[in-house]
Write a protein that holds these residues in place. Structure first.
Motif, PDB file in Angstrom:
ATOM      1  N   THR A  23       0.813  -1.210   0.000  1.00 36.77           N
ATOM      2  CA  THR A  23       0.000   0.000   0.000  1.00 36.77           C
ATOM      3  C   THR A  23       0.845   1.258   0.000  1.00 36.77           C
ATOM      4  OG1 THR A  23      -0.084  -0.027   2.411  1.00 36.77           O
ATOM      5  CG2 THR A  23      -1.864  -1.153   1.242  1.00 36.77           C
ATOM      6  N   ARG A  24       2.140   1.125  -0.212  1.00 40.05           N
ATOM      7  CA  ARG A  24       3.001   2.300  -0.191  1.00 40.05           C
ATOM      8  C   ARG A  24       2.801   3.114  -1.460  1.00 40.05           C
ATOM      9  NH1 ARG A  24       8.789   0.062   0.688  1.00 40.05           N
ATOM     10  NH2 ARG A  24       8.023  -1.306  -0.913  1.00 40.05           N
ATOM     11  N   THR A  25       2.593   4.399  -1.277  1.00 44.81           N
ATOM     12  CA  THR A  25       2.476   5.313  -2.405  1.00 44.81           C
ATOM     13  C   THR A  25       3.287   6.565  -2.091  1.00 44.81           C
ATOM     14  OG1 THR A  25       0.511   6.349  -1.466  1.00 44.81           O
ATOM     15  CG2 THR A  25       0.152   4.526  -2.994  1.00 44.81           C
ATOM     16  N   ALA A  26       3.617   7.291  -3.116  1.00 43.42           N
ATOM     17  CA  ALA A  26       4.345   8.544  -2.923  1.00 43.42           C
ATOM     18  C   ALA A  26       3.422   9.545  -2.240  1.00 43.42           C
ATOM     19  CB  ALA A  26       4.818   9.077  -4.265  1.00 43.42           C
ATOM     20  N   ARG A  27       3.929  10.161  -1.199  1.00 41.80           N
ATOM     21  CA  ARG A  27       3.127  11.141  -0.461  1.00 41.80           C
ATOM     22  C   ARG A  27       3.516  12.543  -0.896  1.00 41.80           C
ATOM     23  NH1 ARG A  27       4.272   9.532   5.472  1.00 41.80           N
ATOM     24  NH2 ARG A  27       6.302   9.177   4.582  1.00 41.80           N
ATOM     25  N   PRO A  29       3.259  15.529   0.686  1.00 40.79           N
ATOM     26  CA  PRO A  29       4.058  16.339   1.614  1.00 40.79           C
ATOM     27  C   PRO A  29       5.528  15.934   1.639  1.00 40.79           C
ATOM     28  CG  PRO A  29       2.034  15.626   2.682  1.00 40.79           C
ATOM     29  CD  PRO A  29       2.119  14.904   1.375  1.00 40.79           C
ATOM     30  N   VAL A  30       5.797  14.634   1.521  1.00 37.45           N
ATOM     31  CA  VAL A  30       7.180  14.167   1.511  1.00 37.45           C
ATOM     32  C   VAL A  30       7.865  14.618   0.226  1.00 37.45           C
ATOM     33  CG1 VAL A  30       8.648  12.111   1.499  1.00 37.45           C
ATOM     34  CG2 VAL A  30       6.676  12.218   3.013  1.00 37.45           C
ATOM     35  N   LEU A  31       7.178  14.488  -0.912  1.00 38.25           N
ATOM     36  CA  LEU A  31       7.741  14.952  -2.174  1.00 38.25           C
ATOM     37  C   LEU A  31       7.998  16.453  -2.145  1.00 38.25           C
ATOM     38  CD1 LEU A  31       5.681  12.899  -4.799  1.00 38.25           C
ATOM     39  CD2 LEU A  31       8.131  12.713  -4.327  1.00 38.25           C
ATOM     40  N   ALA A  32       7.083  17.210  -1.536  1.00 41.56           N
ATOM     41  CA  ALA A  32       7.270  18.662  -1.434  1.00 41.56           C
ATOM     42  C   ALA A  32       8.492  18.995  -0.578  1.00 41.56           C
ATOM     43  CB  ALA A  32       6.019  19.319  -0.856  1.00 41.56           C
ATOM     44  N   ALA A  33       8.664  18.282   0.520  1.00 43.31           N
ATOM     45  CA  ALA A  33       9.830  18.525   1.383  1.00 43.31           C
ATOM     46  C   ALA A  33      11.125  18.211   0.643  1.00 43.31           C
ATOM     47  CB  ALA A  33       9.724  17.689   2.653  1.00 43.31           C
ATOM     48  N   TYR A  34      11.146  17.115  -0.103  1.00 44.30           N
ATOM     49  CA  TYR A  34      12.339  16.764  -0.864  1.00 44.30           C
ATOM     50  C   TYR A  34      12.585  17.766  -1.991  1.00 44.30           C
ATOM     51  CZ  TYR A  34      12.238  12.247   1.544  1.00 44.30           C
ATOM     52  OH  TYR A  34      12.244  11.253   2.495  1.00 44.30           O
ATOM     53  N   ALA A  35      11.507  18.281  -2.588  1.00 46.70           N
ATOM     54  CA  ALA A  35      11.662  19.282  -3.646  1.00 46.70           C
ATOM     55  C   ALA A  35      12.258  20.570  -3.082  1.00 46.70           C
ATOM     56  CB  ALA A  35      10.313  19.560  -4.304  1.00 46.70           C
ATOM     57  N   VAL A  36      11.842  20.958  -1.891  1.00 45.25           N
ATOM     58  CA  VAL A  36      12.417  22.152  -1.262  1.00 45.25           C
ATOM     59  C   VAL A  36      13.890  21.922  -0.969  1.00 45.25           C
ATOM     60  CG1 VAL A  36      12.367  23.560   0.838  1.00 45.25           C
ATOM     61  CG2 VAL A  36      10.244  23.017  -0.345  1.00 45.25           C
ATOM     62  N   LEU A  37      14.227  20.750  -0.456  1.00 45.73           N
ATOM     63  CA  LEU A  37      15.625  20.401  -0.201  1.00 45.73           C
ATOM     64  C   LEU A  37      16.449  20.501  -1.486  1.00 45.73           C
ATOM     65  CD1 LEU A  37      17.499  19.113   2.070  1.00 45.73           C
ATOM     66  CD2 LEU A  37      16.993  16.955   0.957  1.00 45.73           C
ATOM     67  N   ILE A  82      13.667  12.235  -4.026  1.00 42.46           N
ATOM     68  CA  ILE A  82      12.446  12.394  -4.833  1.00 42.46           C
ATOM     69  C   ILE A  82      12.226  11.147  -5.677  1.00 42.46           C
ATOM     70  CG2 ILE A  82      11.471  13.637  -6.802  1.00 42.46           C
ATOM     71  CD1 ILE A  82      12.672  16.194  -5.635  1.00 42.46           C
ATOM     72  N   ARG A  83      13.285  10.655  -6.290  1.00 40.69           N
ATOM     73  CA  ARG A  83      13.172   9.448  -7.122  1.00 40.69           C
ATOM     74  C   ARG A  83      12.722   8.254  -6.290  1.00 40.69           C
ATOM     75  NH1 ARG A  83      17.045   5.361  -8.922  1.00 40.69           N
ATOM     76  NH2 ARG A  83      16.323   4.546 -10.907  1.00 40.69           N
ATOM     77  N   GLN A  84      13.330   8.111  -5.109  1.00 40.25           N
ATOM     78  CA  GLN A  84      12.965   6.986  -4.246  1.00 40.25           C
ATOM     79  C   GLN A  84      11.505   7.085  -3.807  1.00 40.25           C
ATOM     80  OE1 GLN A  84      15.137   6.873  -0.592  1.00 40.25           O
ATOM     81  NE2 GLN A  84      14.118   5.039   0.136  1.00 40.25           N
ATOM     82  N   GLU A  85      11.088   8.269  -3.385  1.00 41.16           N
ATOM     83  CA  GLU A  85       9.696   8.430  -2.930  1.00 41.16           C
ATOM     84  C   GLU A  85       8.725   8.227  -4.083  1.00 41.16           C
ATOM     85  OE1 GLU A  85       6.576   9.080  -0.266  1.00 41.16           O
ATOM     86  OE2 GLU A  85       8.689   8.755   0.155  1.00 41.16           O
ATOM     87  N   THR A  88       8.888   4.151  -4.936  1.00 42.83           N
ATOM     88  CA  THR A  88       8.509   3.144  -3.955  1.00 42.83           C
ATOM     89  C   THR A  88       7.583   3.660  -2.871  1.00 42.83           C
ATOM     90  OG1 THR A  88      10.424   3.617  -2.560  1.00 42.83           O
ATOM     91  CG2 THR A  88      10.696   1.945  -4.266  1.00 42.83           C
ATOM     92  N   GLY A  89       7.449   4.968  -2.732  1.00 39.24           N
ATOM     93  CA  GLY A  89       6.634   5.493  -1.644  1.00 39.24           C
ATOM     94  C   GLY A  89       7.266   5.163  -0.311  1.00 39.24           C
ATOM     95  N   SER A  90       6.579   5.471   0.745  1.00 38.29           N
ATOM     96  CA  SER A  90       7.122   5.149   2.062  1.00 38.29           C
ATOM     97  C   SER A  90       5.991   5.070   3.077  1.00 38.29           C
ATOM     98  CB  SER A  90       8.143   6.199   2.504  1.00 38.29           C
ATOM     99  OG  SER A  90       7.543   7.459   2.569  1.00 38.29           O
ATOM    100  N   VAL A  91       6.088   4.102   3.908  1.00 43.90           N
ATOM    101  CA  VAL A  91       5.217   3.976   5.065  1.00 43.90           C
ATOM    102  C   VAL A  91       6.123   3.607   6.222  1.00 43.90           C
ATOM    103  CG1 VAL A  91       3.322   2.738   6.141  1.00 43.90           C
ATOM    104  CG2 VAL A  91       3.221   3.256   3.715  1.00 43.90           C
TER     105      VAL A  91
END
Length: 194
Positions: A23-27, A29-37, A82-85, A88-91
């Motif tokens: 059920t892991r999907t890209a989130r 908020p996590v993608l946004a945080a990585y994009a800011v980084l 970003i590529r990893q998220e 594969t997403g993350s939970v």
């Protein structure tokens, strides 16, 4: 002697079985945080080209070295995350995914998100202020703002923290490592007369 199978199961055990759906999907908020980084790394990397890589007088390392190397590393790490998220997403339990956190009320969740947005904006503004104010004053002002306004520490504590960051950064980078940092308006060359 054959091992006895364990009857206790944990959520991670059931998630790792081949029968359990992933059920892991890209989130977002996590993608946004990585994009800011990634964007902060790109800003530091591109901004470093305004400074020389080496000092022309003696050939030692110049002011561009630290922001260029750190910016490039931050940029590459951000892109990898970003590529990893995305793939594969993350939970992960306790990884800050506040939308699934039952311990926070909706108001607390909104306050946490406001803090995240505010700190991200402060980081971007700090990166933009470095060419004007210099590296150390910009970091000290960022620390002062975050400790006083975001974390709501008392002013004496916030001032002491910002002063400590300024002092330790100066000692570490300028005195010990002798890394020339961007000085901005505090550069004596800006004010010297030809």
């Amino acid at each position: 002697m054959t091992p006895v199978p364990s009857t206790s199961s944990t959520p991670s055990d059931s998630a790792s079985t081949p029968d359990a759906p992933d059920t892991r999907t890209a989130r977002r908020p996590v993608l946004a945080a990585y994009a800011v980084l990634t964007a902060v790394g790109a800003l530091f990397f591109l901004g470093s080209f305004a400074y020389p890589w080496t000092n022309p007088e003696d050939g030692t390392i110049g002011a561009a070295a630290l922001p260029r190397v750190a910016g490039l590393l931050l940029l590459l790490i951000g892109l990898a995350l970003i590529r990893q998220e995305s793939r594969t997403g993350s939970v992960l339990e306790g990884d800050g995914h506040i939308t699934e956190d039952a311990e926070h009320t909706p108001e607390e969740t909104r306050a946490l998100r406001r803090k995240l947005v505010l700190v991200t904006a402060v980081m971007v503004v700090t990166a933009l202020l470095i060419p004007v104010l210099g590296m150390l004053p910009a970091l000290a002002l960022m620390t002062l703002y975050v400790t006083a306004s975001v974390e709501k520490l008392r002013w004496p504590v916030a001032l002491a923290t910002a002063g400590g960051v300024l002092g330790v950064s100066y000692l570490l980078f300028t005195v010990v490592l002798r890394v020339p940092l961007p000085l901005g308006l505090f550069d004596p060359a800006v004010w010297s007369t030809p």
